[in-house]
Enzyme design. Structure first.
Site, PDB file in Angstrom:
ATOM      1  N   HIS A  30       7.509   1.567  18.675  1.00 24.13           N
ATOM      2  CA  HIS A  30       6.375   2.007  17.844  1.00 24.13           C
ATOM      3  C   HIS A  30       6.440   3.522  17.580  1.00 24.13           C
ATOM      4  O   HIS A  30       5.540   4.275  17.959  1.00 24.13           O
ATOM      5  CB  HIS A  30       5.036   1.638  18.532  1.00 24.13           C
ATOM      6  CG  HIS A  30       3.875   1.602  17.571  1.00 24.13           C
ATOM      7  ND1 HIS A  30       2.790   0.771  17.729  1.00 24.13           N
ATOM      8  CD2 HIS A  30       3.610   2.312  16.442  1.00 24.13           C
ATOM      9  CE1 HIS A  30       1.913   0.969  16.761  1.00 24.13           C
ATOM     10  NE2 HIS A  30       2.396   1.901  15.964  1.00 24.13           N
TER      11      HIS A  30
ATOM     12  N   GLU B 281       2.531  -4.757  23.238  1.00 25.23           N
ATOM     13  CA  GLU B 281       3.186  -3.456  23.468  1.00 25.23           C
ATOM     14  C   GLU B 281       2.674  -2.906  24.783  1.00 25.23           C
ATOM     15  O   GLU B 281       1.486  -3.043  25.055  1.00 25.23           O
ATOM     16  CB  GLU B 281       2.842  -2.474  22.339  1.00 25.23           C
ATOM     17  CG  GLU B 281       3.548  -2.831  21.057  1.00 25.23           C
ATOM     18  CD  GLU B 281       3.272  -1.887  19.891  1.00 25.23           C
ATOM     19  OE1 GLU B 281       2.681  -0.825  20.115  1.00 25.23           O
ATOM     20  OE2 GLU B 281       3.636  -2.228  18.775  1.00 25.23           O
TER      21      GLU B 281
ATOM     22  N   ILE C 138       2.551   2.846   2.519  1.00 24.21           N
ATOM     23  CA  ILE C 138       3.813   2.760   3.273  1.00 24.21           C
ATOM     24  C   ILE C 138       4.729   1.692   2.662  1.00 24.21           C
ATOM     25  O   ILE C 138       5.930   1.912   2.481  1.00 24.21           O
ATOM     26  CB  ILE C 138       3.543   2.478   4.777  1.00 24.21           C
ATOM     27  CG1 ILE C 138       2.700   3.616   5.375  1.00 24.21           C
ATOM     28  CG2 ILE C 138       4.864   2.336   5.543  1.00 24.21           C
ATOM     29  CD1 ILE C 138       2.198   3.376   6.796  1.00 24.21           C
TER      30      ILE C 138
ATOM     31  N   ARG D  76       1.993  -3.776  12.590  1.00 25.14           N
ATOM     32  CA  ARG D  76       1.367  -4.123  13.868  1.00 25.14           C
ATOM     33  C   ARG D  76       2.020  -5.393  14.410  1.00 25.14           C
ATOM     34  O   ARG D  76       2.202  -6.376  13.665  1.00 25.14           O
ATOM     35  CB  ARG D  76      -0.137  -4.363  13.692  1.00 25.14           C
ATOM     36  CG  ARG D  76      -0.970  -3.099  13.538  1.00 25.14           C
ATOM     37  CD  ARG D  76      -1.013  -2.260  14.821  1.00 25.14           C
ATOM     38  NE  ARG D  76      -1.839  -1.072  14.705  1.00 25.14           N
ATOM     39  CZ  ARG D  76      -1.403   0.148  14.346  1.00 25.14           C
ATOM     40  NH1 ARG D  76      -0.120   0.318  14.063  1.00 25.14           N
ATOM     41  NH2 ARG D  76      -2.226   1.163  14.302  1.00 25.14           N
TER      42      ARG D  76
ATOM     43  N   GLY E  64       0.856  -1.187   0.000  1.00 23.09           N
ATOM     44  CA  GLY E  64       0.000   0.000   0.000  1.00 23.09           C
ATOM     45  C   GLY E  64       0.888   1.233   0.000  1.00 23.09           C
ATOM     46  O   GLY E  64       1.995   1.202  -0.553  1.00 23.09           O
TER      47      GLY E  64
END
Ligand code: DGY
Length: 324
Positions: A290, A271, A160, A242, A158
């Site tokens: 992150h 996380e 990114i 993720r 996509g």
């Protein structure tokens, strides 16, 4: 807007977003605590508001919508939206928007940086100096991997993913292969001379596998022991999307047993990652907390776009960045 609508901003965002909301005559409550609101705090506050500008760490699940079905619109300060039960939001008639494209370059830079850092063991080598262990320079020690001319496998081409591919092609002339959820070729395929392959081929042929997909039922845990076993023993695994997309226990096992060579992670599972996590002491692993979207420009874009969704909803009845 006749009656001033009340917007809860669930965690402090760049002022540009608050100014946009208030400039449109909306009343804002901005949570400025050191930690995010707990779900019960979020629900209690949201019940007193008409709209929510949420964070990707907010739990917008079934329980949330049972308590907050009155909300008129929700807009999130992120591109990812795996924290929201979209079906429930829809059932309550609450439109939901996000901030796509706000952090494309910033996040691709992090993936690109992690690839280089991992290939040359940056973080481990830095720790050696800090520990006073830089004594000699042995000809055969600390060797990393070369990246020029290698194959990059993008999982999710996509915005990114294609920016990461563009950087790798420009810097190292890397060949690009990719997998995507949809059957249709990615709109970025032509520019990058990228080749769509099966997931298995991506694993088998890539020297670097870089994850840029959203977290959903299809991608959750897809990078598991079976997937790592199909990768090259010299491969680097990068995840800047993720943490839930990889199985951390399987990743540790793959790294400890030489199934793959290294890993660069901007996202972990769970996380935050605890300080005693084995990954943090591994020679060929680089972990960041992150920070993919953590540049001034990207965070301002995120604030602007997430505020724009709410302002436009109240002024024109539409969200420019609606998630369908
Ligand atoms: C995003 O926008 O999804 C970033 O990962 C921040 O959560």
């Amino acid at each position: 807007m006749a009656v001033s609508k009340k917007v809860l901003v669930s965690w402090d965002i760049p002022q540009i977003g608050i100014d946009m909301l208030e400039g449109a005559g909306l009343a804002t409550t901005v949570w400025k605590g050191e930690a995010p609101l707990s779900q019960s705090e979020l629900i209690a506050l949201a019940q007193e508001h008409d709209a929510l500008l949420s964070q990707s760490t907010d739990k917008l699940d079934e329980a949330f919508f049972e308590a907050c079905g009155h909300l008129e619109v929700i807009s999130q300060f992120s591109v990812g939206y795996d924290n929201i039960n979209l079906a429930k939001a829809k059932a309550c008639g609450i439109p939901f928007g996000n901030a796509p494209g706000a952090m494309t370059e910033a996040t691709a830079d992090i993936a690109f940086g992690l690839m280089i850092a991992t290939s040359r063991k940056f973080f481990y080598m830095h720790k050696k100096i800090v520990a006073g262990e830089w004594k000699i320079q042995k000809p055969q020690a600390h060797l990393g991997l070369d990246l020029r001319g290698k194959t990059l496998g993008i999982f999710g081409l996509g915005k990114i993913g294609s920016e990461m591919a563009r950087l790798c092609k420009a810097a190292y002339g890397m060949e690009i292969i990719y997998t995507n959820r949809s059957e249709a070729p990615s709109i970025y395929e032509k520019d990058l001379q990228a080749k769509k392959v099966s997931f298995e081929t991506l694993l088998e042929q890539s020297d670097v596998v870089s994850v840029h997909a959203g977290l959903n039922t299809e991608t959750r845990g897809i990078f598991d022991a079976k997937a790592f076993a199909q990768m090259k023993s010299t491969a680097i695994f990068i995840n800047a999307a993720r943490g839930g997309i990889h199985n951390e226990t399987d990743l540790i096992h793959a790294l400890e047993n030489g199934v793959i060579w290294g890993a660069g992670l901007d996202v972990t599972n769970p996380e935050p990652m605890q300080a005693e996590n084995k990954l943090l002491s591994m020679e060929t692993v680089c972990v960041l907390p992150h920070i993919g979207s953590a540049t001034i420009g990207a965070r301002n874009n995120m604030a602007r776009m997430s505020a724009e969704n709410i302002v436009s909803f109240y002024e024109k009845g539409v969200l420019p960045y609606l998630v369908e």
